[in-house]
Design a protein around this motif. Sequence first.
Motif, mmCIF file in Angstrom:
data_model
loop_
_atom_site.group_PDB
_atom_site.id
_atom_site.type_symbol
_atom_site.label_atom_id
_atom_site.label_comp_id
_atom_site.label_asym_id
_atom_site.label_seq_id
_atom_site.Cartn_x
_atom_site.Cartn_y
_atom_site.Cartn_z
ATOM 1 N N GLY A 226 44.195 36.146 42.252
ATOM 2 C CA GLY A 226 43.494 36.136 40.974
ATOM 3 C C GLY A 226 42.786 37.439 40.654
ATOM 4 N N SER B 181 52.973 39.436 41.495
ATOM 5 C CA SER B 181 51.997 40.066 40.614
ATOM 6 C C SER B 181 52.415 39.827 39.166
ATOM 7 C CB SER B 181 51.929 41.569 40.899
ATOM 8 O OG SER B 181 51.002 42.194 40.053
ATOM 9 N N GLU B 182 51.452 39.473 38.325
ATOM 10 C CA GLU B 182 51.703 39.275 36.896
ATOM 11 C C GLU B 182 51.083 40.442 36.147
ATOM 12 O OE1 GLU B 182 53.306 36.841 35.163
ATOM 13 O OE2 GLU B 182 53.853 35.706 36.952
ATOM 14 N N ALA C 180 48.991 37.226 41.682
ATOM 15 C CA ALA C 180 49.210 35.798 41.488
ATOM 16 C C ALA C 180 49.588 35.096 42.792
ATOM 17 C CB ALA C 180 50.304 35.574 40.443
#
Length: 99
Positions: A55, A30-31, A19
């Motif tokens: 992304g 980071s997601e 992210a």
Amino acid sequence: MVDTINEQSRTLPVAGILAGGDAISRRFHSEAKDGAFRGEVATEAIEQLHKVHLGDRVIATIQEITEHAEDGQPEGTPTYLLVGISGANVRKASSRKKK
């Protein structure tokens, strides 16, 4: 307040989405299904960070560092260090319909 006497770390393999990332300030975000991870980028992971894009689905190796007090209880919130990252090589489903 009790003095902190040690740090404990564990390595987490995290599959998610990159992210945010900045190789100059050495920060990442980071997601993942397990939550969000934000922290510093280790020197050895800088070059790897240049090879992925915001992304992208990624596999990240994150070190979770927790400080523990004399009584063994964790103090504060853990910090995260990105020690490795690569593209997840996940194929995206095509949005085109077959005729």
